[in-house]
Design an enzyme around this catalytic site. Sequence first.
Site, PDB file in Angstrom:
ATOM      1  N   TYR A  56      46.753  13.143  -5.457  1.00 47.08           N
ATOM      2  CA  TYR A  56      45.334  13.355  -5.705  1.00 47.08           C
ATOM      3  C   TYR A  56      44.958  12.715  -7.045  1.00 47.08           C
ATOM      4  O   TYR A  56      45.001  13.349  -8.101  1.00 47.08           O
ATOM      5  CB  TYR A  56      44.993  14.847  -5.714  1.00 47.08           C
ATOM      6  CG  TYR A  56      45.450  15.601  -4.486  1.00 47.08           C
ATOM      7  CD1 TYR A  56      45.747  14.942  -3.289  1.00 47.08           C
ATOM      8  CD2 TYR A  56      45.593  16.980  -4.511  1.00 47.08           C
ATOM      9  CE1 TYR A  56      46.168  15.640  -2.172  1.00 47.08           C
ATOM     10  CE2 TYR A  56      46.008  17.689  -3.394  1.00 47.08           C
ATOM     11  CZ  TYR A  56      46.305  17.014  -2.233  1.00 47.08           C
ATOM     12  OH  TYR A  56      46.735  17.709  -1.126  1.00 47.08           O
ATOM     13  N   PRO A 203      41.990  23.567   6.704  1.00 51.90           N
ATOM     14  CA  PRO A 203      41.871  24.831   7.429  1.00 51.90           C
ATOM     15  C   PRO A 203      40.543  25.012   8.144  1.00 51.90           C
ATOM     16  O   PRO A 203      40.439  25.868   9.025  1.00 51.90           O
ATOM     17  CB  PRO A 203      42.044  25.883   6.323  1.00 51.90           C
ATOM     18  CG  PRO A 203      41.586  25.194   5.083  1.00 51.90           C
ATOM     19  CD  PRO A 203      42.011  23.771   5.246  1.00 51.90           C
TER      20      PRO A 203
END
Length: 280
Positions: A56, A203
């Site tokens: 990231y 999710p």
Amino acid sequence: MTSAEFLVGGDLKVRRLGFGAMHLPTEPGGDRENSLAVARRAVELGVDLIDTAFMYGRGANEELLAEALYPYRDGLLVTTKVGVSFAEASDEWRLDGRPEVLRAQVEEALRRLRVERIELLQLHRIDPETPLADQVGALRELRAEGKIGRIGLSEVGVGELAQAREIVEIATVQNRYNLLDREHEPVLVACEAAGIAFLPWRPVMWGDSGARAEIAAVAAEAGATPTQVAIAWLLGHSPVMLPIPGTARISHLEENVAAGDLVLSGAHRDRLDRLAPLPE
């Protein structure tokens, strides 16, 4: 310990609803200032599991979290991931699980996060060009040296998980999983049997229009948002499930955290269970 908590690795207590920091902008300016505020607000709301990775921003996300949260509150778990390298010449990422690379990336993560020990270190992906025993063995050595506390894996199958567990204790698995994408259900079942925490990435993800309509209908009946329903379904689906929804907006963060208090009825769960086919 309550049902809203989990012992990662059998000894590290965290709430079962964490925060994924991947989407936080790290470039200087207003967006970065907002990212700092989001990370701090997550901790204010009681989040004690924050997920990041070298990938990231080539470590910039780790540095952002350290700027926002260091010195870390007692009990706060910031977990990061290694095993992916960036090639400057080709401007491309590639899987890289060579032991010397993993060791160097862990050392860099320790520096960026401003800690002497990473309590949970996850292998971002298994490098198919490096023997799994070498990759997991390198992390086991780093654990023996006290530089990491617990070891996790990401995007693994049942067989890979079993092979890794023959080499070292595995505390977590982080695979893609959500209400409409249950490809890794067998891995989740294996984690349940072994008491391994399952951290679903992505999710919350919508599928076809019919599925979205059903989720929206359940949300309206439950007095919640579709996002909250998706998170609550995960939490109720398995006791080892630790969702880590991410966002760059405080309003979305607060919405996500509030999902931890949403309890779906059995009828609602039955309707939601039918939305995605299970792997055969």
